[in-house]
Design an enzyme around this catalytic site. Structure first.
Site, PDB file in Angstrom:
ATOM      1  N   ASP A  76      28.498-110.774  21.145  1.00  0.00           N
ATOM      2  CA  ASP A  76      29.571-111.459  21.864  1.00  0.00           C
ATOM      3  C   ASP A  76      30.468-112.181  20.873  1.00  0.00           C
ATOM      4  O   ASP A  76      30.025-112.612  19.801  1.00  0.00           O
ATOM      5  CB  ASP A  76      28.990-112.505  22.826  1.00  0.00           C
ATOM      6  N   ARG A  77      31.718-112.364  21.260  1.00  0.00           N
ATOM      7  CA  ARG A  77      32.674-113.051  20.389  1.00  0.00           C
ATOM      8  C   ARG A  77      32.154-114.414  19.929  1.00  0.00           C
ATOM      9  O   ARG A  77      32.289-114.785  18.755  1.00  0.00           O
ATOM     10  CB  ARG A  77      34.007-113.242  21.120  1.00  0.00           C
TER      11      ARG A  77
END
Length: 229
Positions: A76-77
């Site tokens: 995930d970012r």
């Protein structure tokens, strides 16, 4: 659509509109003829998003130095930590297969809200995308896909717990939703934490260690990046 749902969608859009990835140089943990291992900073996409403003990402930065690098998996970012890339088509297939077969062993460190008890445990809750509020996920016992996370408490106090997380499956947002489901959201989580638990400078989730077989020798290798929090 309820007010809360609409607010969550607006929040997600706002996050995309204000994407300001860190400018940290590549943190290379290992590279050879077949594979590359780096530590991704929090706030940087693994792959490009939709729109030019979301084009800066880890794969783009990696390919600026290793043009033939190929994606194997994602983080995930907002999650930091260890990521591996294949440097040949064979290596990409070999490495990707280990993730598909759950042979790649991943260990994360997180700081979560409140005192997590007992000291060890397992979350076995199926997950599915929450379509009106994507990319959020949620627990769905009828339609969700199997998702299992083991945990071990490292230390705690009255307000938070530092915990090691060992996902046995690889669902999107799995660790984040599982911790929220236990009543202990990961600190700084913009999607699943609320109030004081969300009021941190970053998501307190880090991919600390990856164990995976080398695509050439077949030898199990261990790559580690200590958590920056």
């Amino acid at each position: 659509m309820g007010v809360a749902s609409g607010a969550r969608i607006c929040q997600a859009k706002a996050m995309d509109d204000t994407y300001t990835p860190p400018s940290d140089p590549l943190d290379v943990l290992h590279d050879d003829a077949e594979m590359l291992v780096v530590s991704k900073p929090s706030g940087l996409l693994s792959v490009p998003g939709k729109g030019e403003h979301l084009s800066d990402c880890l794969i783009a930065r990696v390919q600026a130095v290793w043009p033939h690098a190929l994606l194997v998996h994602r983080l995930d970012r907002d999650t930091s930590g260890v990521m591996v890339f294949g440097l040949t088509p064979h290596a990409q297939r070999f490495l990707s297969k280990q993730f598909e077969l759950r042979a790649a062993k991943k260990t994360y460190v997180a700081r979560v809200w409140g005192r997590l008890t007992p000291k060890t445990g397992r979350v076995d809750l199926p997950l599915i995308v929450d379509w009106p509020n994507r990319p959020r996920q949620h627990v769905d016992h009828e339609n969700g896909k199997a998702a299992v996370t083991d945990w071990r408490v490292l230390r705690d106090n009255a307000t938070e717990t530092r915990v090691r997380l060992m996902p046995q499956t690889g669902r999107s947002h799995q660790l984040r939703v599982h911790m929220q489901a236990l009543g202990h959201p990961i600190l700084g989580d913009p999607f699943y934490a609320e109030g004081e638990a969300r009021d941190f400078e970053r998501l307190m989730l880090h991919s600390e260690e990856l164990r995976i077989k080398h695509p050439d020798s077949g030898r199990m290798m261990r790559f580690r990046a200590p958590a920056p929090f």
